[in-house]
Design an enzyme around this catalytic site. Structure first.
Site, mmCIF file in Angstrom:
data_model
loop_
_atom_site.group_PDB
_atom_site.id
_atom_site.type_symbol
_atom_site.label_atom_id
_atom_site.label_comp_id
_atom_site.label_asym_id
_atom_site.label_seq_id
_atom_site.Cartn_x
_atom_site.Cartn_y
_atom_site.Cartn_z
ATOM 1 N N SER A 1 -5.826 20.651 10.280
ATOM 2 C CA SER A 1 -6.854 19.827 10.299
ATOM 3 C C SER A 1 -8.117 20.352 9.803
ATOM 4 O O SER A 1 -8.986 19.732 9.103
ATOM 5 C CB SER A 1 -7.283 19.716 11.833
ATOM 6 N N SER B 1 -0.748 22.185 6.519
ATOM 7 C CA SER B 1 0.166 21.355 7.429
ATOM 8 C C SER B 1 -0.021 19.916 6.853
ATOM 9 O O SER B 1 -1.080 19.177 7.265
ATOM 10 C CB SER B 1 -0.071 21.623 8.760
ATOM 11 N N HIS C 1 3.354 23.195 4.314
ATOM 12 C CA HIS C 1 4.051 23.123 5.890
ATOM 13 C C HIS C 1 4.235 21.810 6.466
ATOM 14 O O HIS C 1 3.453 20.957 6.521
ATOM 15 C CB HIS C 1 2.942 23.783 6.720
ATOM 16 N N ASP D 1 0.478 29.796 13.094
ATOM 17 C CA ASP D 1 0.384 28.083 12.926
ATOM 18 C C ASP D 1 -0.336 27.585 14.354
ATOM 19 O O ASP D 1 -0.050 27.884 15.358
ATOM 20 C CB ASP D 1 1.943 27.787 12.895
ATOM 21 N N GLY D 2 -1.551 27.044 14.079
ATOM 22 C CA GLY D 2 -2.320 26.432 15.156
ATOM 23 C C GLY D 2 -3.793 26.870 15.093
ATOM 24 O O GLY D 2 -3.779 28.044 15.364
ATOM 25 N N MET E 1 3.231 30.773 17.153
ATOM 26 C CA MET E 1 2.344 29.679 17.659
ATOM 27 C C MET E 1 0.906 30.077 18.112
ATOM 28 O O MET E 1 0.996 30.661 19.233
ATOM 29 C CB MET E 1 3.021 28.595 18.602
ATOM 30 N N PHE F 1 0.779 19.106 18.552
ATOM 31 C CA PHE F 1 -0.228 18.412 18.114
ATOM 32 C C PHE F 1 -1.208 19.238 17.099
ATOM 33 O O PHE F 1 -1.223 20.388 17.165
ATOM 34 C CB PHE F 1 -1.363 18.218 19.166
ATOM 35 N N ASP G 1 6.035 19.801 9.537
ATOM 36 C CA ASP G 1 6.028 19.827 11.060
ATOM 37 C C ASP G 1 7.025 18.571 11.812
ATOM 38 O O ASP G 1 6.504 17.377 11.512
ATOM 39 C CB ASP G 1 4.976 19.736 11.835
ATOM 40 N N MET H 1 10.555 21.496 15.556
ATOM 41 C CA MET H 1 10.227 21.498 16.848
ATOM 42 C C MET H 1 10.876 20.450 17.645
ATOM 43 O O MET H 1 10.475 19.363 18.105
ATOM 44 C CB MET H 1 8.563 21.216 17.121
ATOM 45 N N HIS I 1 9.175 23.264 9.696
ATOM 46 C CA HIS I 1 8.936 23.839 10.913
ATOM 47 C C HIS I 1 9.503 22.711 11.940
ATOM 48 O O HIS I 1 8.823 21.668 12.240
ATOM 49 C CB HIS I 1 7.599 24.118 11.414
ATOM 50 N N MET J 1 8.668 16.932 14.635
ATOM 51 C CA MET J 1 8.771 16.872 16.339
ATOM 52 C C MET J 1 9.521 15.810 16.814
ATOM 53 O O MET J 1 9.498 14.604 15.957
ATOM 54 C CB MET J 1 7.402 16.415 16.580
HETATM 55 C C1 DX5 Z 1 1.450 22.329 15.498
HETATM 56 C C2 DX5 Z 1 2.090 22.225 14.418
HETATM 57 C C3 DX5 Z 1 0.819 22.912 13.394
HETATM 58 C C4 DX5 Z 1 -0.254 21.982 13.309
HETATM 59 C C5 DX5 Z 1 -1.277 22.872 12.690
HETATM 60 O O1 DX5 Z 1 2.677 21.835 16.519
HETATM 61 O O2 DX5 Z 1 3.186 23.114 14.229
HETATM 62 O O3 DX5 Z 1 1.670 23.082 12.105
HETATM 63 O O4 DX5 Z 1 0.076 21.037 12.224
HETATM 64 O O5 DX5 Z 1 -2.627 22.030 12.965
HETATM 65 P P1 DX5 Z 1 -4.123 22.451 13.077
HETATM 66 O O6 DX5 Z 1 -4.088 23.596 12.131
HETATM 67 O O7 DX5 Z 1 -4.937 21.130 12.819
HETATM 68 O O8 DX5 Z 1 -4.072 23.245 14.442
HETATM 69 ZN ZN ZN Z 2 3.989 23.717 12.193
#
Ligand code: DX5
Ligand code: ZN
Length: 218
Positions: free
Chosen positions: A198, A8, A33, A175-176, A137, A143, A35, A68, A66, A37
């Site tokens: 991360s 990500s 990936h 994811d997450g 998720m 986050f 994200d 959101m 993705h 938001m």
């Molecule tokens: C969260 C995102 C994820 C995020 C994952 O809302 O959809 O894709 O970047 O991050 P980590 O792997 O640090 O949980």
């Molecule tokens: Zn994501």
């Protein structure tokens, strides 16, 4: 099963985005990936079209976008033009999910549907045969760097059963909070694609971490 790995970009160094994308090009990552938001569907704002376009100019791998965001149907074509290969929308954000899935496919992109941790996979029963991917998720969206939710294992099993029962070809993406501790069991339960933010970008050697995730099946 050898998983697809989708680091990500949210966790990367935005001030050195080109270098980060080039690192991913060299790595064993399968997809990038991305994200998006909007500060409405989730309580955070990430980035928009110009950044996706900038990533696309340097990326040599498919972009897994993705969304959101609320009313994602308003922006599908623009994300496709910006470079998205897969576009995933949240079931919770779509009143007319079947129409939105068809809209994504009409652009030529692959269509994914994402579920929040509290949303039962059974709600996919009448759409599963039409989608290319389901994103589960495993944290509450919004986050990076959050703690993995264990109930995800049970959801993967239920989703896998639904996919088989409906003769669907949908991939299961997690994811997450994905890391080397939970990856083997995620894959054993039936995950096909692992997103990691991360865990990859805060590691001392992201190339090595991506390779380790790629070979994490038991
Ligand atoms: C969260 C995102 C994820 C995020 C994952 O809302 O959809 O894709 O970047 O991050 P980590 O792997 O640090 O949980
Ligand atoms: Zn994501």
């Amino acid at each position: 099963m050898i998983p697809l790995i989708a680091p990500s970009v949210l966790a990367s160094d935005f001030a050195n985005l080109q270098a980060e994308v080039e690192m991913l090009n060299k790595s064993q990552a399968d997809w990038l990936h991305i994200d998006i938001m909007d500060g409405r569907f989730v309580p955070n704002i990430s980035f928009g079209f110009p950044v996706v376009e900038a990533i696309q100019r340097h990326a040599q791998k498919p972009l897994d976008v993705h969304l959101m965001i609320q009313e994602p149907e308003l922006y599908i074509e623009r994300f496709r033009t910006a470079g998205a290969d897969t576009i995933t929308v949240h079931l919770e954000a779509c009143i007319h999910l079947h129409r939105t899935v068809q809209q994504i496919k009409d652009t030529g992109a692959k269509a994914g549907v994402a579920l929040n941790p509290h949303t039962p996979v059974q709600l996919l029963e009448d759409i599963i045969a039409d989608v290319d991917m389901v994103l589960l998720m495993s944290v509450n969206p919004g986050f990076g760097g959050q703690k993995f939710i264990h109930n995800t294992y049970r959801k993967i099993e239920a989703l896998k059963n639904l996919i088989i029962a409906r003769n669907s070809h949908a991939l299961i993406e997690i994811d997450g909070g994905v890391n080397l501790e939970n990856a083997p069991l995620l894959l054993e339960k039936g995950a096909d694609v692992l997103v990691a933010g991360s865990f990859v970008f805060t590691s001392a050697d992201p190339l090595h971490t991506i390779a380790a995730l790629k070979s994490s099946s038991i």
